[in-house]
Scaffold this active site. Structure first.
Site, PDB file in Angstrom:
ATOM      1  N   ARG A 166      10.683  -6.612  10.965  1.00 48.91           N
ATOM      2  CA  ARG A 166      10.418  -5.456  10.108  1.00 48.91           C
ATOM      3  C   ARG A 166      11.727  -4.852   9.611  1.00 48.91           C
ATOM      4  O   ARG A 166      12.559  -4.398  10.400  1.00 48.91           O
ATOM      5  CB  ARG A 166       9.613  -4.427  10.896  1.00 48.91           C
ATOM      6  CG  ARG A 166       9.171  -3.246  10.077  1.00 48.91           C
ATOM      7  CD  ARG A 166       8.233  -2.382  10.887  1.00 48.91           C
ATOM      8  NE  ARG A 166       7.977  -1.122  10.224  1.00 48.91           N
ATOM      9  CZ  ARG A 166       7.360  -0.098  10.802  1.00 48.91           C
ATOM     10  NH1 ARG A 166       6.933  -0.213  12.061  1.00 48.91           N
ATOM     11  NH2 ARG A 166       7.163   1.017  10.142  1.00 48.91           N
ATOM     12  N   GLU A 224       0.372  -2.083   0.710  1.00 49.09           N
ATOM     13  CA  GLU A 224      -0.911  -1.562   0.249  1.00 49.09           C
ATOM     14  C   GLU A 224      -1.719  -2.515  -0.617  1.00 49.09           C
ATOM     15  O   GLU A 224      -2.314  -2.096  -1.617  1.00 49.09           O
ATOM     16  CB  GLU A 224      -0.645  -0.268  -0.524  1.00 49.09           C
ATOM     17  CG  GLU A 224       0.161  -0.435  -1.840  1.00 49.09           C
ATOM     18  CD  GLU A 224       1.672  -0.335  -1.689  1.00 49.09           C
ATOM     19  OE1 GLU A 224       2.174  -0.631  -0.600  1.00 49.09           O
ATOM     20  OE2 GLU A 224       2.340   0.033  -2.671  1.00 49.09           O
ATOM     21  N   ASP A 229      14.787  -3.086  -5.244  1.00 43.27           N
ATOM     22  CA  ASP A 229      14.882  -2.622  -3.854  1.00 43.27           C
ATOM     23  C   ASP A 229      15.594  -1.276  -3.767  1.00 43.27           C
ATOM     24  O   ASP A 229      15.317  -0.470  -2.877  1.00 43.27           O
ATOM     25  CB  ASP A 229      15.688  -3.613  -2.998  1.00 43.27           C
ATOM     26  CG  ASP A 229      14.880  -4.849  -2.637  1.00 43.27           C
ATOM     27  OD1 ASP A 229      13.683  -4.899  -2.973  1.00 43.27           O
ATOM     28  OD2 ASP A 229      15.473  -5.763  -2.022  1.00 43.27           O
ATOM     29  N   GLN A 274       4.315 -11.521  -0.205  1.00 39.05           N
ATOM     30  CA  GLN A 274       4.781 -10.149  -0.382  1.00 39.05           C
ATOM     31  C   GLN A 274       5.299 -10.063  -1.816  1.00 39.05           C
ATOM     32  O   GLN A 274       6.432 -10.440  -2.097  1.00 39.05           O
ATOM     33  CB  GLN A 274       5.874  -9.804   0.634  1.00 39.05           C
ATOM     34  CG  GLN A 274       6.553  -8.455   0.404  1.00 39.05           C
ATOM     35  CD  GLN A 274       5.566  -7.287   0.347  1.00 39.05           C
ATOM     36  OE1 GLN A 274       4.692  -7.157   1.191  1.00 39.05           O
ATOM     37  NE2 GLN A 274       5.685  -6.453  -0.671  1.00 39.05           N
ATOM     38  N   LYS A 334      12.734  -2.145   8.143  1.00 45.63           N
ATOM     39  CA  LYS A 334      13.120  -0.778   8.475  1.00 45.63           C
ATOM     40  C   LYS A 334      13.967  -0.742   9.758  1.00 45.63           C
ATOM     41  O   LYS A 334      14.888   0.055   9.878  1.00 45.63           O
ATOM     42  CB  LYS A 334      11.849   0.045   8.665  1.00 45.63           C
ATOM     43  CG  LYS A 334      12.048   1.422   9.209  1.00 45.63           C
ATOM     44  CD  LYS A 334      10.712   2.124   9.430  1.00 45.63           C
ATOM     45  CE  LYS A 334      10.920   3.443  10.153  1.00 45.63           C
ATOM     46  NZ  LYS A 334       9.668   4.107  10.503  1.00 45.63           N
ATOM     47  N   GLU A 343       5.550   6.073  -4.077  1.00 47.46           N
ATOM     48  CA  GLU A 343       5.880   6.267  -2.659  1.00 47.46           C
ATOM     49  C   GLU A 343       5.976   7.737  -2.249  1.00 47.46           C
ATOM     50  O   GLU A 343       5.605   8.109  -1.142  1.00 47.46           O
ATOM     51  CB  GLU A 343       7.174   5.523  -2.309  1.00 47.46           C
ATOM     52  CG  GLU A 343       7.086   4.010  -2.478  1.00 47.46           C
ATOM     53  CD  GLU A 343       6.005   3.343  -1.622  1.00 47.46           C
ATOM     54  OE1 GLU A 343       5.447   3.998  -0.721  1.00 47.46           O
ATOM     55  OE2 GLU A 343       5.722   2.162  -1.882  1.00 47.46           O
ATOM     56  N   GLN A 375       5.422  -7.250  -3.957  1.00 49.46           N
ATOM     57  CA  GLN A 375       6.215  -6.088  -4.357  1.00 49.46           C
ATOM     58  C   GLN A 375       7.665  -6.286  -3.924  1.00 49.46           C
ATOM     59  O   GLN A 375       7.879  -6.776  -2.817  1.00 49.46           O
ATOM     60  CB  GLN A 375       5.671  -4.813  -3.697  1.00 49.46           C
ATOM     61  CG  GLN A 375       6.149  -3.548  -4.393  1.00 49.46           C
ATOM     62  CD  GLN A 375       5.668  -2.261  -3.694  1.00 49.46           C
ATOM     63  OE1 GLN A 375       5.240  -2.306  -2.549  1.00 49.46           O
ATOM     64  NE2 GLN A 375       5.741  -1.152  -4.383  1.00 49.46           N
ATOM     65  N   HIS A 398      -0.706   5.964   5.324  1.00 46.60           N
ATOM     66  CA  HIS A 398       0.140   5.721   4.156  1.00 46.60           C
ATOM     67  C   HIS A 398      -0.446   4.612   3.272  1.00 46.60           C
ATOM     68  O   HIS A 398      -0.652   4.805   2.070  1.00 46.60           O
ATOM     69  CB  HIS A 398       1.554   5.364   4.625  1.00 46.60           C
ATOM     70  CG  HIS A 398       2.523   5.117   3.516  1.00 46.60           C
ATOM     71  ND1 HIS A 398       3.385   6.079   3.068  1.00 46.60           N
ATOM     72  CD2 HIS A 398       2.758   4.016   2.764  1.00 46.60           C
ATOM     73  CE1 HIS A 398       4.109   5.583   2.069  1.00 46.60           C
ATOM     74  NE2 HIS A 398       3.753   4.328   1.875  1.00 46.60           N
ATOM     75  N   GLU A 399      -0.721   3.469   3.873  1.00 44.89           N
ATOM     76  CA  GLU A 399      -1.206   2.337   3.048  1.00 44.89           C
ATOM     77  C   GLU A 399      -2.568   2.655   2.444  1.00 44.89           C
ATOM     78  O   GLU A 399      -2.841   2.309   1.295  1.00 44.89           O
ATOM     79  CB  GLU A 399      -1.236   1.041   3.861  1.00 44.89           C
ATOM     80  CG  GLU A 399       0.086   0.633   4.513  1.00 44.89           C
ATOM     81  CD  GLU A 399       1.310   0.760   3.610  1.00 44.89           C
ATOM     82  OE1 GLU A 399       1.178   0.662   2.382  1.00 44.89           O
ATOM     83  OE2 GLU A 399       2.415   0.998   4.153  1.00 44.89           O
ATOM     84  N   HIS A 426      -2.243   4.821  -0.608  1.00 45.59           N
ATOM     85  CA  HIS A 426      -1.862   4.097  -1.826  1.00 45.59           C
ATOM     86  C   HIS A 426      -3.094   3.697  -2.655  1.00 45.59           C
ATOM     87  O   HIS A 426      -2.954   3.374  -3.843  1.00 45.59           O
ATOM     88  CB  HIS A 426      -1.069   2.834  -1.485  1.00 45.59           C
ATOM     89  CG  HIS A 426       0.416   3.027  -1.379  1.00 45.59           C
ATOM     90  ND1 HIS A 426       1.169   3.542  -2.401  1.00 45.59           N
ATOM     91  CD2 HIS A 426       1.288   2.726  -0.379  1.00 45.59           C
ATOM     92  CE1 HIS A 426       2.455   3.558  -2.035  1.00 45.59           C
ATOM     93  NE2 HIS A 426       2.549   3.076  -0.804  1.00 45.59           N
ATOM     94  N   GLY A 448       6.447  -2.201   7.272  1.00 43.75           N
ATOM     95  CA  GLY A 448       5.491  -1.558   8.175  1.00 43.75           C
ATOM     96  C   GLY A 448       4.085  -1.851   7.684  1.00 43.75           C
ATOM     97  O   GLY A 448       3.191  -2.227   8.449  1.00 43.75           O
ATOM     98  N   GLY A 449       3.918  -1.669   6.392  1.00 47.92           N
ATOM     99  CA  GLY A 449       2.626  -1.966   5.790  1.00 47.92           C
ATOM    100  C   GLY A 449       2.809  -2.206   4.315  1.00 47.92           C
ATOM    101  O   GLY A 449       3.833  -1.839   3.734  1.00 47.92           O
TER     102      GLY A 449
END
Ligand code: BES
Ligand code: ZN
Length: 644
Positions: free
Chosen positions: A594, A305, A408, A174, A596, A352, A176, A329-330, A333, A302-303
């Site tokens: 996750r 991109e 963040d 990951q 969120k 975003e 980003q 959403h993804e 992107h 969640g996802g």
């Protein structure tokens, strides 16, 4: 030499809109004489990188790596190509974090130069360690032999026991926002785009995937990947595991562990329709394949991109396609973010906010206005909460302040939903007939570029506002971009479906009905209506635990398999002190990573201030923490830390 974009001229200059003086130092204020378009000056505006990208810029990175599960390390060589923005530049500064640098070799073409002189600065907790490499006049390639740390924040190494199949380990990355530097030495800023290629060696029986071509295995068992389109470093991605594939059509498919492959392919079966809608509105999909990979449950988002291969949480597999807005959403992107990229995290809303806007347009296209408006309304409820909880007012501006502590801080609902609502506002003012082609042209004209908020404002003026000067004023625009909170020009999403839910819930809570009417109506509710109902519970005053008990007995929320509904319910259960939900909440916290969901659940548990619950929470976190992604560990450590 790099291809430089022409400078963009002062926004709204000489237009009737220039009624208020620009108050922010970020706004272009000077009028440039329009005799010729000067080359864009590359200024260093990203505070979260050490890279001297105003002098030297990476153009390509080749990774040749062993994926070593025993050592929990990527080990090998990164080969960097670059160009000099300043011809006299004799130093390349790269970002690294927790990397072991073994050697740095310089090349002029294929000719090796002397072993390089390089230094590594002391570590900064957020930024990592700058790697400073002295270049000769001829150097045009650099080979860095390195190894990642088992603690690399961008990589999660899962043991077989932590996977569904239980037999083979798993790795996923990951990058980003600023974790690519924990995976490889590079210029870790979205202002710099590079192509990449990779050769990976993985243990037998495991399949590697990257945000690139699908990966070809050669006779030595090595996998080769290629990303020929220039991308920012945060989109470099890798996943390795016992991963299977199922096609949806000839260029869209799903990767997942066996246990969830069929269910995921079914859940995401409408992805081709989303791609069609996106293409119709905003121009062709430019990346070749679009695949989705369902990662293990510890995936903290969640996802994500990653180009050609969105990384997705398994919590989206609800069985009824109710959470597929994350796919929209993804996928979106692929235009907003991956094609046209924020050049620093201060401009995150360009990624975003645009994406959340496009996401909603796609949802409307596929499922109709009713669902799209429900999603807008749920988002708006979230945004209002996020604004009220902001650590300081500047963090509610779309253009974020230049002294954020960590990138963040850029990824709150302000960037997402205030950003999307700014575009709803523009859409409403200019009308869809004009706004849709405008946005399409924005993506096209800035494809494969990194852009700033000010670039967008200038483009908006040149391409839409100049010919429709009455549609908005400079002050209205400033309020959205450089002002705090939610401007009163914001759209007010009105969902009739939600009004019904609120009314039924209100009469029951007030004791004016026995709940039968709500029970009957709820048989037709979608996930969205359930979410609205659950989120509204505390709008009617303090939650009475007896009401929670009745709701749970009637509707069996505790233990529900829809992760969004479960989250919304556990939030209320925590606030209302409804203890029968705690065992299922504990299970949720131990199996779902996750962010969120879990950041807010831990936050709510802490906020109860109840001493017994603090012990309970600490025990749950102790048990769950080793399974969480390093990003989630850092965030929750911070949430639960004892204030001095
Ligand atoms: N790019 C983000 C995920 C991200 C944000 C990763 C910040 C690292 C730092 C991704 O596109 C995203 O926004 N995901 C959302 C889904 C969306 C529907 C709001 C998520 O993970 O919940
Ligand atoms: Zn996003």
């Amino acid at each position: 030499m790099p291809v430089l974009k022409p400078a963009l001229f002062s926004l709204f200059a000489a237009s009737s809109l220039l009624t208020t003086a620009c108050t922010s130092g970020d706004v272009p204020t000077k009028l440039t004489a329009k005799t010729e378009m000067p080359a864009r000056v590359i200024t260093k505006d990203d505070k979260f990188t050490y890279a001297n990208y105003d002098e030297v810029r990476l153009t390509h990175i080749d990774l040749n790596l062993d994926v070593n599960f025993d050592a929990k390390a990527l080990d090998g060589i990164a080969t960097l190509d670059f160009e000099r923005v300043k011809p006299e530049a004799n130093m390349l500064v790269l970002d690294t974090k927790d990397l072991l640098i073994k050697s740095v070799r310089l090349f002029a073409g294929d000719t090796p130069e002397a072993e390089s002189e390089y230094t590594i600065d002391a570590a900064d907790k957020v930024l990592g360690e700058a790697l400073r490499i002295t270049l000769t006049d001829k150097t045009d390639k650099i080979l860095i032999s390195y190894r990642t740390s088992p603690q690399a924040e961008g990589l999660q190494w899962l043991s077989p026991a932590q996977t569904a199949g239980k037999e083979k380990p798993y790795l996923f990355s990951q990058a980003q926002a600023i974790n690519a530097r924990t995976m490889a030495p590079l210029q870790d800023t979205p202002a710099v785009r590079m192509t990449y290629s990779a050769t990976l060696r993985v243990p037998d029986g495991l399949r590697p995937l990257m945000s690139a071509s699908q990966g070809e295995i050669d006779k030595n068992g090595e996998y080769h990947f290629d990303m020929p389109q220039p991308i920012p470093s945060y989109l470099i991605a890798i996943a390795v595991g016992d991963i299977k594939f199922k096609a949806i059509n000839d260029h869209i498919g799903v990767y997942a562990e066996d246990y969830i492959l069929d269910a995921a392919t079914e859940e995401f079966s409408e992805t081709p329709l989303m791609e069609e809608a996106n293409t119709r509105l905003y121009g062709p999909y430019r990346w070749g394949r679009y695949d989705l990979i369902v990662l293990p449950p510890s995936f903290p988002f969640g996802g994500m991109e990653n180009p050609r291969l969105s990384f997705m949480t398994p919590t989206l597999i609800a069985g009824d396609k109710s959470l597929t807005n994350v796919v929209a959403h993804e996928l979106a992107h692929s235009w907003s973010g991956n094609l046209v990229t924020n050049s620093s995290w201060r401009d995150a809303w360009l990624n975003e906010g645009f994406t959340s806007y496009v996401e909603n347009r796609i949802m409307e296209d596929l499922y109709g206005e009713r669902r799209a408006v429900m999603e807008q309304a749920l988002d708006m409820e979230g945004l209002k909460r996020a604004i009220s909880e902001a650590k300081r007012p500047e963090l509610t501006h779309l253009k974020l302040p230049d002294d954020m502590e960590h990138p963040d801080d850029a990824f709150t609902l302000v960037s997402y939903i205030k950003g999307a609502n700014f575009l709803f506002f523009l859409e409403d003012r200019f009308g869809r007939e004009k706004f849709d082609p405008f946005l399409k042209a924005w993506f096209n004209d800035n494809a494969f570029q990194s852009v700033t908020t000010e670039d967008f404002i200038t483009y908006l003026h040149e391409n839409l506002h100049k010919d429709n000067p009455d549609a908005l004023t400079r002050a209205e625009l400033d309020a959205w971009v450089y002002g705090p909170g939610l401007p009163d020009t914001a759209r007010k999403p009105e969902s009739d479906a939600f009004k019904d839910v609120t009314r039924l819930l209100g009469t029951w809570l007030a004791g004016d009905s026995n709940g039968d009417e709500m029970f009957e109506a709820s048989k037709k509710w979608s996930t969205h209506e359930w979410l609205h109902m659950l989120n509204s519970l505390d709008d009617f005053g303090d939650i009475d635990v007896k009401n929670l008990e009745v709701l749970d007995t009637t509707y069996s929320f505790t233990g529900t398999q829809n992760a969004e509904t479960a989250f919304a319910w556990y939030m209320q259960a925590i606030k209302g002190g409804y203890e029968p939900a705690y065992p299922a909440l504990e299970e949720f916290l131990k199996t779902v990573g996750r962010g969120k969901f879990i950041y807010r659940l831990y936050g709510a548990l802490k906020d109860t201030g109840r001493e017994d619950l603090q012990y309970w929470t600490a025990d749950v976190y102790d048990a769950a923490r080793p399974g969480y992604h390093p990003i989630a560990q850092r965030r929750i450590d911070d949430i639960l830390k004892v204030e001095e």
